[in-house]
Scaffold this motif. Structure first.
Motif, PDB file in Angstrom:
ATOM      1  N   ARG A 182       0.794  -1.222   0.000  1.00  0.00           N
ATOM      2  CA  ARG A 182       0.000   0.000   0.000  1.00  0.00           C
ATOM      3  C   ARG A 182       0.828   1.274   0.000  1.00  0.00           C
ATOM      4  N   THR A 183       2.122   1.191   0.240  1.00  0.00           N
ATOM      5  CA  THR A 183       2.930   2.398   0.271  1.00  0.00           C
ATOM      6  C   THR A 183       3.458   2.737  -1.119  1.00  0.00           C
ATOM      7  N   THR A 184       3.650   4.016  -1.351  1.00  0.00           N
ATOM      8  CA  THR A 184       4.249   4.503  -2.604  1.00  0.00           C
ATOM      9  C   THR A 184       5.604   5.156  -2.357  1.00  0.00           C
ATOM     10  N   SER A 185       6.119   5.022  -1.143  1.00  0.00           N
ATOM     11  CA  SER A 185       7.369   5.658  -0.762  1.00  0.00           C
ATOM     12  C   SER A 185       8.524   4.683  -0.962  1.00  0.00           C
ATOM     13  N   GLY A 188       3.534  -5.602  13.752  1.00  0.00           N
ATOM     14  CA  GLY A 188       3.137  -5.843  12.371  1.00  0.00           C
ATOM     15  C   GLY A 188       1.841  -5.146  12.016  1.00  0.00           C
ATOM     16  N   ALA A 189       0.847  -5.214  12.918  1.00  0.00           N
ATOM     17  CA  ALA A 189      -0.410  -4.519  12.666  1.00  0.00           C
ATOM     18  C   ALA A 189      -0.226  -3.009  12.676  1.00  0.00           C
ATOM     19  N   GLY A 190       0.679  -2.516  13.534  1.00  0.00           N
ATOM     20  CA  GLY A 190       0.943  -1.076  13.572  1.00  0.00           C
ATOM     21  C   GLY A 190       1.585  -0.573  12.292  1.00  0.00           C
ATOM     22  N   ALA A 191       2.498  -1.367  11.718  1.00  0.00           N
ATOM     23  CA  ALA A 191       3.112  -0.964  10.450  1.00  0.00           C
ATOM     24  C   ALA A 191       2.077  -0.883   9.334  1.00  0.00           C
ATOM     25  N   ALA A 192       1.183  -1.880   9.278  1.00  0.00           N
ATOM     26  CA  ALA A 192       0.137  -1.850   8.251  1.00  0.00           C
ATOM     27  C   ALA A 192      -0.834  -0.692   8.484  1.00  0.00           C
ATOM     28  N   GLY A 193      -1.232  -0.484   9.738  1.00  0.00           N
ATOM     29  CA  GLY A 193      -2.153   0.607  10.026  1.00  0.00           C
ATOM     30  C   GLY A 193      -1.552   1.976   9.775  1.00  0.00           C
ATOM     31  N   LEU A 194      -0.250   2.120  10.040  1.00  0.00           N
ATOM     32  CA  LEU A 194       0.412   3.407   9.796  1.00  0.00           C
ATOM     33  C   LEU A 194       0.388   3.770   8.320  1.00  0.00           C
ATOM     34  N   VAL A 195       0.677   2.791   7.469  1.00  0.00           N
ATOM     35  CA  VAL A 195       0.685   3.052   6.029  1.00  0.00           C
ATOM     36  C   VAL A 195      -0.725   3.335   5.523  1.00  0.00           C
ATOM     37  N   PRO A 224       8.384  11.572  10.032  1.00  0.00           N
ATOM     38  CA  PRO A 224       7.912  10.815  11.197  1.00  0.00           C
ATOM     39  C   PRO A 224       7.283   9.471  10.839  1.00  0.00           C
ATOM     40  N   ALA A 225       6.544   9.426   9.736  1.00  0.00           N
ATOM     41  CA  ALA A 225       5.915   8.158   9.345  1.00  0.00           C
ATOM     42  C   ALA A 225       6.962   7.113   8.986  1.00  0.00           C
ATOM     43  N   VAL A 226       7.999   7.508   8.234  1.00  0.00           N
ATOM     44  CA  VAL A 226       9.045   6.564   7.854  1.00  0.00           C
ATOM     45  C   VAL A 226       9.833   6.108   9.081  1.00  0.00           C
ATOM     46  N   ALA A 282      10.910   1.707  13.105  1.00  0.00           N
ATOM     47  CA  ALA A 282      10.907   1.158  14.463  1.00  0.00           C
ATOM     48  C   ALA A 282      10.005  -0.063  14.571  1.00  0.00           C
ATOM     49  N   LEU A 283       8.841  -0.023  13.914  1.00  0.00           N
ATOM     50  CA  LEU A 283       7.934  -1.161  13.957  1.00  0.00           C
ATOM     51  C   LEU A 283       8.480  -2.358  13.187  1.00  0.00           C
ATOM     52  N   ALA A 284       9.120  -2.098  12.046  1.00  0.00           N
ATOM     53  CA  ALA A 284       9.651  -3.197  11.241  1.00  0.00           C
ATOM     54  C   ALA A 284      10.833  -3.878  11.922  1.00  0.00           C
TER      55      ALA A 284
END
Length: 333
Positions: free
Chosen positions: A19-22, A293-300, A310-312, A317-319
């Protein structure tokens, strides 16, 4: 560590990668999967299989770039390689071979290849850090037969690695060089035969111990319920995607399919008898790993793939949470 915690972390990173484009975010996901799998894997055949996933990820990126150059997709930007165009027949509308290659096109192709590489590495990390036998023990009884087939199939890759090591060791003892294309061709058949024998031996061992066995018991209600669940889910999904479909083809059929599947799985699970000598425990570490893992998906999903600083940083940190939490590798079952 519970095996499903690793899979939850890997699937969360997979959702984030799709889902990310970065490009920085994709690079962080790739680096995190590489570091976690490399530093936390064991020394067994399953741990030695991870370099194969790395080679596959590199091949995916290279093939994506080659495909972009060969197909000749028109993209604006600075031309770095001006290749002559090769026209295609009239039936291939809008398709041309080769042509000018621009920096924008290469960057887009590299990002797409990096996304596919991230998916391969995340799944490879989860498969490397978990034991298929332990994962099978945690499945519901209704999925035990399917899980048995998956365990036998996933054992092929580690068996290939172990078979290749045995064949190379035997060649070195005989004084035969194991390098070059001829050596690879000469060892391909013995390695495949040995790996197949190992997988068949595993299947025979599991069958002799009664894995996924129903002991001759059958329930005639299971097959109609599962078929109803399959057809209802398919038609319900089509009804949700097609705005011109009747209302009864949408959510009502999905609810009917879910209910039929749940009842059929419950009845099928009662037919399977199994015992557990050691039960898997879901500890605080597994909860934190799943939350990362859920936090990384929810953040994106919340940031819609934005590349803000900040998002990256939060995604990194989550990964990398398995390393920060000092998670240890799996013990072979």
């Amino acid at each position: 560590m519970h095996p499903w915690a690793w899979w939850s972390w890997a699937l969360g990173l997979t959702v984030a990668a799709t889902r990310t484009t970065s490009t920085p975010a994709l690079g962080l996901i790739v680096v995190a999967a590489l570091l976690v799998a490399t530093l936390s894997r064991g020394d067994g055949p399953r741990g030695r299989a991870f370099p194969g996933f790395v080679l596959l990820a590199v091949a995916v990126v290279v093939l994506r770039l080659v495909f972009h150059v060969v197909v000749g997709i028109k993209t604006p930007g600075t031309v770095v390689l001006d290749l002559p165009r090769v026209p295609m027949p009239d039936w291939a509308v809008g398709v041309e071979l080769f042509g000018p290659v621009t920096t924008t096109g290469l960057a887009t192709a590299a990002t797409g290849g990096l996304r596919l590489a991230a998916l391969v590495l995340c799944i490879g990390a989860a498969a490397t850090l978990t034991s298929a036998a332990r994962t099978l023990r945690t499945l519901p009884a209704a999925l035990h037969q399917l899980g048995t087939a998956v365990v036998i199939a996933t054992n092929v890759a580690p068996a290939l690695v172990a078979a290749a090591a045995r064949v190379r060791r035997a060649q070195r003892l005989r004084g035969v060089s194991g390098r070059g294309p001829r050596a690879v061709v000469s060892t391909a058949m013995p390695v495949l035969a040995d790996a197949l024998d190992q997988s068949l031996a595993l299947a025979a061992s599991m069958d002799s111990r009664g894995f996924a066995g129903t002991h001759g018991r059958r329930d005639r209600r299971v097959t109609p319920l599962l078929l109803t669940a399959l057809l209802s889910t398919t038609l319900g999904t089509y009804g949700l995607l097609d705005p011109t479909a009747p209302r009864w083809m949408g959510l009502p059929l999905l609810v009917l399919g879910a209910a039929s599947g749940a009842v059929g799985s419950l009845l099928a699970g009662r037919l399977v008898r199994r015992t557990r000598f050691r039960r898997e425990t879901w500890g605080p570490g597994a909860t934190l790993l799943t939350a990362c893992g859920a936090g990384a998906a929810g953040l994106v999903l919340l940031t819609q793939g934005a590349a803000s600083g900040p998002a990256v940083a939060t995604l990194a940190a989550l990964a990398l949470a398995p390393l920060l939490l000092s998670v240890h590798p799996e013990v072979p079952a």
